[in-house]
Design a protein around this motif. Sequence first.
Motif, PDB file in Angstrom:
ATOM      1  N   SER A   9       7.225  13.071  -4.280  1.00  0.00           N
ATOM      2  CA  SER A   9       7.778  12.203  -3.237  1.00  0.00           C
ATOM      3  C   SER A   9       6.727  11.318  -2.565  1.00  0.00           C
ATOM      4  CB  SER A   9       8.549  13.012  -2.192  1.00  0.00           C
ATOM      5  OG  SER A   9       7.655  13.702  -1.344  1.00  0.00           O
ATOM      6  N   GLN A  14       1.200   4.969  -2.155  1.00  0.00           N
ATOM      7  CA  GLN A  14       0.862   6.136  -1.320  1.00  0.00           C
ATOM      8  C   GLN A  14      -0.004   7.110  -2.111  1.00  0.00           C
ATOM      9  OE1 GLN A  14       4.850   7.494  -0.353  1.00  0.00           O
ATOM     10  NE2 GLN A  14       4.807   6.505   1.657  1.00  0.00           N
ATOM     11  N   GLY A  32       6.783   2.742   9.521  1.00  0.00           N
ATOM     12  CA  GLY A  32       7.688   3.552   8.704  1.00  0.00           C
ATOM     13  C   GLY A  32       7.379   3.544   7.221  1.00  0.00           C
ATOM     14  N   SER A  33       6.162   3.124   6.859  1.00  0.00           N
ATOM     15  CA  SER A  33       5.836   3.044   5.436  1.00  0.00           C
ATOM     16  C   SER A  33       5.165   4.329   4.945  1.00  0.00           C
ATOM     17  CB  SER A  33       4.929   1.840   5.184  1.00  0.00           C
ATOM     18  OG  SER A  33       3.780   1.957   5.979  1.00  0.00           O
ATOM     19  N   GLY A  34       4.993   5.285   5.839  1.00  0.00           N
ATOM     20  CA  GLY A  34       4.463   6.574   5.418  1.00  0.00           C
ATOM     21  C   GLY A  34       2.971   6.755   5.690  1.00  0.00           C
ATOM     22  N   LYS A  35       2.411   6.003   6.620  1.00  0.00           N
ATOM     23  CA  LYS A  35       0.971   6.125   6.902  1.00  0.00           C
ATOM     24  C   LYS A  35       0.601   7.530   7.378  1.00  0.00           C
ATOM     25  CE  LYS A  35       0.957   2.780   9.884  1.00  0.00           C
ATOM     26  NZ  LYS A  35       2.368   2.379   9.736  1.00  0.00           N
ATOM     27  N   THR A  36       1.343   7.987   8.363  1.00  0.00           N
ATOM     28  CA  THR A  36       1.022   9.297   8.923  1.00  0.00           C
ATOM     29  C   THR A  36       1.220  10.378   7.864  1.00  0.00           C
ATOM     30  OG1 THR A  36       1.659   8.512  11.090  1.00  0.00           O
ATOM     31  CG2 THR A  36       1.574  10.898  10.804  1.00  0.00           C
ATOM     32  N   ARG A  37       2.264  10.197   7.089  1.00  0.00           N
ATOM     33  CA  ARG A  37       2.529  11.150   6.019  1.00  0.00           C
ATOM     34  C   ARG A  37       1.395  11.157   4.996  1.00  0.00           C
ATOM     35  NH1 ARG A  37       8.137  12.342   3.321  1.00  0.00           N
ATOM     36  NH2 ARG A  37       7.590  12.494   1.125  1.00  0.00           N
ATOM     37  N   GLN A 251       1.182  -3.083  15.381  1.00  0.00           N
ATOM     38  CA  GLN A 251       1.589  -2.063  16.348  1.00  0.00           C
ATOM     39  C   GLN A 251       0.494  -1.752  17.358  1.00  0.00           C
ATOM     40  OE1 GLN A 251       4.228   1.252  14.981  1.00  0.00           O
ATOM     41  NE2 GLN A 251       3.612   0.577  12.956  1.00  0.00           N
ATOM     42  N   ARG A 284      11.997   4.388   6.541  1.00  0.00           N
ATOM     43  CA  ARG A 284      12.601   4.872   7.773  1.00  0.00           C
ATOM     44  C   ARG A 284      13.950   4.221   8.087  1.00  0.00           C
ATOM     45  NH1 ARG A 284       8.565   4.183  12.141  1.00  0.00           N
ATOM     46  NH2 ARG A 284       7.750   6.205  11.490  1.00  0.00           N
ATOM     47  N   GLU A 571      10.309   8.635  15.369  1.00  0.00           N
ATOM     48  CA  GLU A 571      11.500   8.018  14.780  1.00  0.00           C
ATOM     49  C   GLU A 571      12.753   8.767  15.192  1.00  0.00           C
ATOM     50  OE1 GLU A 571      10.403   8.136  10.597  1.00  0.00           O
ATOM     51  OE2 GLU A 571      11.195  10.157  10.359  1.00  0.00           O
ATOM     52  N   ARG A 610      11.505   2.117  15.475  1.00  0.00           N
ATOM     53  CA  ARG A 610      11.697   3.555  15.700  1.00  0.00           C
ATOM     54  C   ARG A 610      13.050   4.002  15.152  1.00  0.00           C
ATOM     55  NH1 ARG A 610       7.330   4.641  15.095  1.00  0.00           N
ATOM     56  NH2 ARG A 610       7.165   2.423  14.723  1.00  0.00           N
TER      57      ARG A 610
HETATM   58  P1  ATP Z   1       4.555   4.346  12.056  1.00  0.00           P
HETATM   59  O1  ATP Z   1       3.909   3.034  11.747  1.00  0.00           O
HETATM   60  O2  ATP Z   1       5.799   4.163  12.860  1.00  0.00           O
HETATM   61  O3  ATP Z   1       3.604   5.345  12.583  1.00  0.00           O
HETATM   62  P2  ATP Z   1       4.257   5.527   9.449  1.00  0.00           P
HETATM   63  O4  ATP Z   1       3.809   4.438   8.561  1.00  0.00           O
HETATM   64  O5  ATP Z   1       3.254   6.464   9.948  1.00  0.00           O
HETATM   65  O6  ATP Z   1       5.107   4.907  10.641  1.00  0.00           O
HETATM   66  P3  ATP Z   1       5.684   7.857   8.613  1.00  0.00           P
HETATM   67  O7  ATP Z   1       6.080   8.308   9.957  1.00  0.00           O
HETATM   68  O8  ATP Z   1       4.582   8.543   7.912  1.00  0.00           O
HETATM   69  O9  ATP Z   1       5.400   6.291   8.666  1.00  0.00           O
HETATM   70  O10 ATP Z   1       6.940   7.844   7.643  1.00  0.00           O
HETATM   71  C1  ATP Z   1       8.177   7.274   8.047  1.00  0.00           C
HETATM   72  C2  ATP Z   1       9.339   8.061   7.475  1.00  0.00           C
HETATM   73  O11 ATP Z   1       9.445   7.847   6.067  1.00  0.00           O
HETATM   74  C3  ATP Z   1       9.173   9.550   7.644  1.00  0.00           C
HETATM   75  O12 ATP Z   1      10.428  10.108   7.918  1.00  0.00           O
HETATM   76  C4  ATP Z   1       8.627   9.999   6.311  1.00  0.00           C
HETATM   77  O13 ATP Z   1       8.907  11.344   6.039  1.00  0.00           O
HETATM   78  C5  ATP Z   1       9.363   9.071   5.356  1.00  0.00           C
HETATM   79  N1  ATP Z   1       8.641   8.812   4.080  1.00  0.00           N
HETATM   80  C6  ATP Z   1       7.402   8.302   3.948  1.00  0.00           C
HETATM   81  N2  ATP Z   1       7.073   8.175   2.642  1.00  0.00           N
HETATM   82  C7  ATP Z   1       8.121   8.625   1.927  1.00  0.00           C
HETATM   83  C8  ATP Z   1       8.411   8.748   0.512  1.00  0.00           C
HETATM   84  N3  ATP Z   1       7.527   8.387  -0.402  1.00  0.00           N
HETATM   85  N4  ATP Z   1       9.599   9.248   0.181  1.00  0.00           N
HETATM   86  C9  ATP Z   1      10.511   9.610   1.116  1.00  0.00           C
HETATM   87  N5  ATP Z   1      10.318   9.510   2.432  1.00  0.00           N
HETATM   88  C10 ATP Z   1       9.136   9.020   2.856  1.00  0.00           C
END
Ligand code: ATP
Length: 724
Positions: A9, A14, A32-37, A251, A284, A571, A610
């Motif tokens: 996933s 990523q 919401g692009s998954g940076k923190t993840r 941001q 997101r 979120e 958000r």
């Molecule tokens: P922000 O800029 O608001 O801090 P972010 O870039 O840190 O956002 P995350 O919070 O990491 O984004 O991820 C946003 C949402 O998308 C979360 O719910 C996360 O679990 C989901 N997500 C991220 N990457 C994937 C993926 N490859 N597949 C499915 N869901 C994902």
Amino acid sequence: MEISHILESLNPAQREAVTAPLGPLRVLAGAGSGKTRVLAQRIAWLLAVENASPWSILAVTFTNKAAAEMRGRIEALLDIPIRKLWIGTFHGIAHRLLRLHWQEAKLPQGFQILDADDQQRLVKRMIRDLNLDDKKWPPPQATWFINARKDEGLHPHQIHAQDDPAQRQLLRIYQSYQEHCERTGLVDFGELLLRSYELLRDDPTLLRHYRERFLHVLVDEFQDTNTIQYNWVRLLTGGQGDVFIVGDDDQSIYGWRGARIENIHRFSEDFPGARTVRLEQNYRSTGAILEAANAVIANNLERLGKTLWTEDSAGDPIAVYAAFNEYDEARFVMERIRHWLEQGGKRSEVGILYRSNAQSRVLEETLLGARIPYRVYGGLRFFERAEIKDALAYLRLLANRDDDPSFERAVNMPPRGIGERTLESLRILARESKLSLWRAAQGVIGSGHIAARAGLALHGFLTLIDTLERDTKELSLPALVDEVLKRSGLLDLYGKEKSDKGEMRVENLQELVNAAATPAAAPVAQADEEEPMNELAAFLAHAALEAGEGQASAWEDCVQLMTLHSAKGLEFPMVFIVGVEEGLFPHQQSMREPKRLEEERRLAYVGITRARRQLFLSHAEKRRLHGREIYPKPSRFLAEIPVKLTRDVRTRTTVHFTQPRRPGSVESEAGVALYPGQRVRHRSFGEGIVQTVEGQGAHARVQVRFAKAGAKWLILSYANLEPI
Ligand code: ATP
Ligand code: MG
């Protein structure tokens, strides 16, 4: 097994970031692009694949809550406890370093953190001590000056005396404030960062030690680092090595507090060989929400520029509600939440965001009336409540007698006959002989400097603290807190208040005993074998550093209310942004300066992004704010959202009558029921359609959208509307 676990996933970009070879790397991507993840998975990757020791990893998050979540996430991924990994906020990590190296940092071992409130009080005292008029030199401004200098890395001696007399005066205030803090072992938030920077800068052995230790440094929300934080990361890493930062220039919303958006741009110059990975897929939000966010932020000129797309369908349009006033707005929010709950949604899935704290009151009232549990995130937090601060003052004095703000707070609370005059003599003596108030008090008793009765009372207070310390040495922390509450007289004092408030205060004080029983809730205060922090010290640090992110129960099933600023990184499936009006959002003070306006727009971008599924934006035609009635225009940010993405909505008000009627209807003068969608004619405005009806009898109002005159709110009994 673990590897596939970590990589599943993740999309290719990523994955590229998570598995990148060691070295400086920047992930630059939209919301919401998954940076923190990705940052969390990277840590798991380092541990599982690169065989990094948890000991060699330092991760910085924006809040303590985010730190706790990240720790939990990594532990779940790897199925091992990772206690030795350092993860926390910049402030938490700085505090930890200073605790470990208090001697090298030239601090007393029991140094205490000064929170924002106490800091301002102390600054005020310094202004008076300098015989300055605090009307001319308002403490908030002087405090701001001090904090801004610290954020830039400057102690008083490093600031050149300027020609500007006002600057010179502020510098004098800074100087005497700083001297006072040094003398009494107090460290404010800015000082935590600056001190820990200087600690590493001035001690080559220590710097080498930490450079060799922290081989992996990771920072989330890098766009909101300030100068000293940036320099600290650079110093610690030597501008090389495995530094992993993630952020989004769109941001950056803390410029007003010293954050430097350019830090994220500079990274590639200051860390030679740095790679950049861009994530472009948003996971997101729905298509409509994402498109709206992109459209709004496109109006900013100073951007690196990014594209962000989603596989998700457009979803529901963004709902825009024009309210009559703030009560109508709150009612609208409440009704939509009810509807959400009726459909099986959870309360915790709802976020209500506003620009200014003052907006929460009416929302709270309405939710309370509707019996919808809610929680204000980052509001007056537990540890800032008056009675809790009273109790903490005693605990802090036990830990450090020289803590003047705590002395001032505790000495006559509960009242012991130590009046302002006695205190003033103490302050003068303390100033003249460069002593803390505690030491000054020791000297003054029986000296004839103060009235005999006051001297006796003072003596009683000093003895109370000393015996408390002696008698509680063997006690556990909760038992100690309990003892302090009883013997200080605080429990009695508030117990005697025969009101709801008094009762609540007693409950809060008892809650403090519970809080003390919860092992160091803040991840940074977690003691491990290398760091024998005494329990009381750890608890006090937690109380000062916990940034209003709520206790564990904060995330129970409650609607979440918060400012747009504190929503960063979070979120919610359903989001309301209320008060989307010129003057409120963008904020009055930011409207004229292009740079600040751009920061407001980034805040709008943060707010919109958000939302996962549903987004509601509302503005009022009339609002009472800060005691004034205003008639604001809808925000420019609303106009920046393409019309095709939005939908004007009405309330689902059901007005109840004694006789059954069509739901949502209200009786007009002529005794005819009006309901939303009804066509009507008005003598001067012409033909229109009823949008909303509310109230009853003489108070009944309708909102009518007239073909020529636009939307109007009318009092039914005067309007003479004729149904057609
Ligand atoms: P922000 O800029 O608001 O801090 P972010 O870039 O840190 O956002 P995350 O919070 O990491 O984004 O991820 C946003 C949402 O998308 C979360 O719910 C996360 O679990 C989901 N997500 C991220 N990457 C994937 C993926 N490859 N597949 C499915 N869901 C994902
Ligand atoms: Mg994030």
